[in-house]
Design an enzyme around this catalytic site. Structure first.
Site, PDB file in Angstrom:
ATOM      1  N   GLY A  82       0.815  -1.214   0.000  1.00 38.47           N
ATOM      2  CA  GLY A  82       0.000   0.000   0.000  1.00 38.47           C
ATOM      3  C   GLY A  82       0.844   1.257   0.000  1.00 38.47           C
ATOM      4  O   GLY A  82       0.591   2.181   0.764  1.00 38.47           O
ATOM      5  N   GLY A 128      -0.743   8.077   1.408  1.00 37.00           N
ATOM      6  CA  GLY A 128      -0.668   8.238   2.857  1.00 37.00           C
ATOM      7  C   GLY A 128       0.648   7.787   3.470  1.00 37.00           C
ATOM      8  O   GLY A 128       1.749   8.128   3.021  1.00 37.00           O
ATOM      9  N   GLY A 138       2.073   4.844   3.723  1.00 35.98           N
ATOM     10  CA  GLY A 138       2.915   3.944   2.926  1.00 35.98           C
ATOM     11  C   GLY A 138       3.774   4.714   1.943  1.00 35.98           C
ATOM     12  O   GLY A 138       4.969   4.425   1.773  1.00 35.98           O
ATOM     13  N   SER A 150      -3.707  -0.022  14.852  1.00 44.19           N
ATOM     14  CA  SER A 150      -4.458   1.201  15.156  1.00 44.19           C
ATOM     15  C   SER A 150      -4.845   1.187  16.625  1.00 44.19           C
ATOM     16  O   SER A 150      -5.082   0.124  17.207  1.00 44.19           O
ATOM     17  CB  SER A 150      -5.724   1.230  14.293  1.00 44.19           C
ATOM     18  N   TYR A 167     -13.425  -3.132  11.485  1.00 46.76           N
ATOM     19  CA  TYR A 167     -12.097  -2.513  11.375  1.00 46.76           C
ATOM     20  C   TYR A 167     -11.308  -2.737  12.666  1.00 46.76           C
ATOM     21  O   TYR A 167     -10.145  -3.145  12.634  1.00 46.76           O
ATOM     22  CB  TYR A 167     -12.243  -1.014  11.094  1.00 46.76           C
TER      23      TYR A 167
HETATM   24  N1  LIG Z   1      -4.814   7.412   8.911  1.00 47.39           N
HETATM   25  C1  LIG Z   1      -5.076   7.043  10.150  1.00 47.39           C
HETATM   26  O1  LIG Z   1      -5.537   7.832  11.006  1.00 47.39           O
HETATM   27  C2  LIG Z   1      -4.795   5.648  10.580  1.00 47.39           C
HETATM   28  C3  LIG Z   1      -5.031   5.315  11.915  1.00 47.39           C
HETATM   29  C4  LIG Z   1      -4.722   4.017  12.353  1.00 47.39           C
HETATM   30  C5  LIG Z   1      -4.198   3.110  11.457  1.00 47.39           C
HETATM   31  N2  LIG Z   1      -4.017   3.454  10.151  1.00 47.39           N
HETATM   32  C6  LIG Z   1      -3.489   2.443   9.233  1.00 47.39           C
HETATM   33  O2  LIG Z   1      -2.426   2.977   8.469  1.00 47.39           O
HETATM   34  C7  LIG Z   1      -2.296   2.219   7.260  1.00 47.39           C
HETATM   35  C8  LIG Z   1      -2.123   3.163   6.082  1.00 47.39           C
HETATM   36  O3  LIG Z   1      -3.317   3.893   5.918  1.00 47.39           O
HETATM   37  P1  LIG Z   1      -3.341   5.420   5.475  1.00 47.39           P
HETATM   38  O4  LIG Z   1      -3.908   6.185   6.609  1.00 47.39           O
HETATM   39  O5  LIG Z   1      -2.047   5.814   4.873  1.00 47.39           O
HETATM   40  O6  LIG Z   1      -4.507   5.365   4.367  1.00 47.39           O
HETATM   41  P2  LIG Z   1      -4.489   5.582   2.780  1.00 47.39           P
HETATM   42  O7  LIG Z   1      -3.900   6.899   2.442  1.00 47.39           O
HETATM   43  O8  LIG Z   1      -5.890   5.284   2.358  1.00 47.39           O
HETATM   44  O9  LIG Z   1      -3.514   4.443   2.252  1.00 47.39           O
HETATM   45  C9  LIG Z   1      -3.892   3.100   2.238  1.00 47.39           C
HETATM   46  C10 LIG Z   1      -3.039   2.354   1.247  1.00 47.39           C
HETATM   47  O10 LIG Z   1      -3.423   0.975   1.276  1.00 47.39           O
HETATM   48  C11 LIG Z   1      -3.601   0.555  -0.060  1.00 47.39           C
HETATM   49  N3  LIG Z   1      -4.513  -0.578  -0.149  1.00 47.39           N
HETATM   50  C12 LIG Z   1      -5.816  -0.659   0.233  1.00 47.39           C
HETATM   51  N4  LIG Z   1      -6.308  -1.867  -0.044  1.00 47.39           N
HETATM   52  C13 LIG Z   1      -5.308  -2.579  -0.605  1.00 47.39           C
HETATM   53  C14 LIG Z   1      -5.186  -3.883  -1.111  1.00 47.39           C
HETATM   54  N5  LIG Z   1      -6.234  -4.742  -1.125  1.00 47.39           N
HETATM   55  N6  LIG Z   1      -4.006  -4.304  -1.605  1.00 47.39           N
HETATM   56  C15 LIG Z   1      -2.941  -3.453  -1.629  1.00 47.39           C
HETATM   57  N7  LIG Z   1      -2.989  -2.193  -1.177  1.00 47.39           N
HETATM   58  C16 LIG Z   1      -4.162  -1.761  -0.678  1.00 47.39           C
HETATM   59  C17 LIG Z   1      -4.122   1.773  -0.782  1.00 47.39           C
HETATM   60  O11 LIG Z   1      -3.960   1.600  -2.172  1.00 47.39           O
HETATM   61  P3  LIG Z   1      -4.736   2.513  -3.267  1.00 47.39           P
HETATM   62  O12 LIG Z   1      -3.889   3.738  -3.432  1.00 47.39           O
HETATM   63  O13 LIG Z   1      -4.762   1.623  -4.456  1.00 47.39           O
HETATM   64  O14 LIG Z   1      -6.098   2.823  -2.703  1.00 47.39           O
HETATM   65  C18 LIG Z   1      -3.231   2.838  -0.185  1.00 47.39           C
HETATM   66  O15 LIG Z   1      -1.975   2.858  -0.816  1.00 47.39           O
HETATM   67  C19 LIG Z   1      -3.542   1.336   7.192  1.00 47.39           C
HETATM   68  O16 LIG Z   1      -3.207   0.038   7.609  1.00 47.39           O
HETATM   69  C20 LIG Z   1      -4.478   1.980   8.190  1.00 47.39           C
HETATM   70  O17 LIG Z   1      -5.423   1.070   8.736  1.00 47.39           O
HETATM   71  C21 LIG Z   1      -4.290   4.708   9.703  1.00 47.39           C
END
Ligand SMILES: NC(=O)c1ccc[n+]([C@@H]2O[C@H](COP(=O)([O-])OP(=O)(O)OC[C@H]3O[C@@H](n4cnc5c(N)ncnc54)[C@H](OP(=O)(O)O)[C@@H]3O)[C@@H](O)[C@H]2O)c1
Length: 294
Positions: free
Chosen positions: A22, A26, A28, A139, A165
């Site tokens: 991912g 964000g 990643g 999380s 979730y």
């Molecule tokens: N943001 C927060 O406040 C928060 C809080 C707690 C935990 N987290 C965790 O942090 C991690 C990163 O999230 P983020 O906040 O950076 O969100 P994000 O910006 O939505 O990034 C999520 C990434 O995961 C990818 N993804 C989703 N489904 C996938 C799949 N089936 N196979 C491969 N890649 C996939 C997305 O790809 P696409 O670009 O193709 O959509 C995107 O690159 C996640 O595990 C999330 O649960 C985030």
């Protein structure tokens, strides 16, 4: 190193190979940018290779794009089977939150498959290649989970997008800590670590129209949200650590090692979960004999 750890404290990563799931958005994407900038070879493991290539073109250093949809066991197996050589750091970052109810081609609820079962299968299949550590993104919402191991696939319960979730994030944390116990028992030098970004203003809940909020200043920006992952990926922290922001409630701030919920630290629950996940994914053979450096 200053009092507050920042990306300026990342040590030279030259010679290291890092796989980040991912990495198109964000946390990643920022993790990929920082580690590639510090000299690592970074493999962006992404579900949309065209998007991955467009992102990679904006990154410094040495990057590669490989297709991986973590919600599909077939894609996970293909990625793992095609892998050759060493992985210093595997970052299980890909995730989704509170999406509408959906089933994967394997019959799993989509959040459970993406956030837990896929990373479980990927990690166990890639583990023989991993030489340094696995970092998995959880999380703080793991704390509200009341996970039901008799129905991990959410086949017989009414769908609740937040509980699902939270369950997936507790599951991945239980897995992280159980993996660390298994690695330690086997005498492996590989570490299993968890990170969480607090609450970071990424695209995670953009599909719910919640990407912009007047209260953003109370939250982590994506750059700070990525720091716990970067810290866990590069610092000499004990296996089994849970790294997150140092602010109140772990919502915002700079990385520090915190304490997961009591349920997340329950080794019996973790072993039971491992068995269920192995059965559902049939992917745990590699962890029976952890090795390093293949
Ligand atoms: N943001 C927060 O406040 C928060 C809080 C707690 C935990 N987290 C965790 O942090 C991690 C990163 O999230 P983020 O906040 O950076 O969100 P994000 O910006 O939505 O990034 C999520 C990434 O995961 C990818 N993804 C989703 N489904 C996938 C799949 N089936 N196979 C491969 N890649 C996939 C997305 O790809 P696409 O670009 O193709 O959509 C995107 O690159 C996640 O595990 C999330 O649960 C985030």
């Amino acid at each position: 190193m200053g009092a507050k750890w920042t990306n300026a404290d990342i040590p030279d990563q030259t010679g290291r190979t890092v796989v980040i799931t991912g990495a198109t958005s964000g946390i990643g994407l920022i993790t990929a940018r920082e580690l590639a900038g510090a000299g690592a070879r970074v493999v962006l493991a992404v579900r949309d290779p065209a998007k991955g290539r467009a992102v990679a073109a904006t990154l410094p250093g040495r990057t590669e794009v490989r297709e991986l949809d973590v919600s599909r066991l077939r894609s996970v197996r293909e990625f793992a089977e095609a892998w050759r050589g060493r992985i210093d750091v595997l970052v299980n970052n890909a995730g989704i939150m509170q999406v509408p109810e959906a089933r994967t081609e394997d019959g799993f609820e989509l959040q459970t498959a993406t956030n837990f079962l896929g990373p479980f299968a990927l990690t166990t299949l890639l583990l023989p290649h991993v030489t340094d550590r696995v970092v998995t993104v959880s999380s703080q919402l793991h704390r509200i989970s009341r996970i039901d191991l008799t129905d991990l696939a959410w086949a017989s319960r009414k769908y609740d997008d937040l509980r699902t979730y939270a369950d997936s994030k507790l599951a991945v944390l239980l897995f992280t800590l159980e993996l660390q116990r298994r690695l330690a028992e086997a005498g492996s030098p590989v570490r299993s670590l968890a990170a969480h970004p607090g609450i970071a203003t990424t695209n995670l809940v953009a599909h719910r129209g919640r990407s912009a909020t007047p209260f953003s200043f109370l939250l982590n920006d994506p750059e700070h949200g990525a720091l716990p992952t970067l810290f866990a990926a590069t610092q000499d922290v004990p296996g089994g650590s849970y790294v997150g922001p140092d602010g109140v409630g772990g919502v915002k701030g700079h990385p520090k090692i915190g304490t997961p919920s009591r349920r997340a630290r329950d080794p019996r629950l973790a072993r039971e979960l491992w068995d269920v996940a192995s059965r559902l994914t049939t992917a745990d053979t590699a962890t029976r004999a952890p090795q390093s450096g293949k």
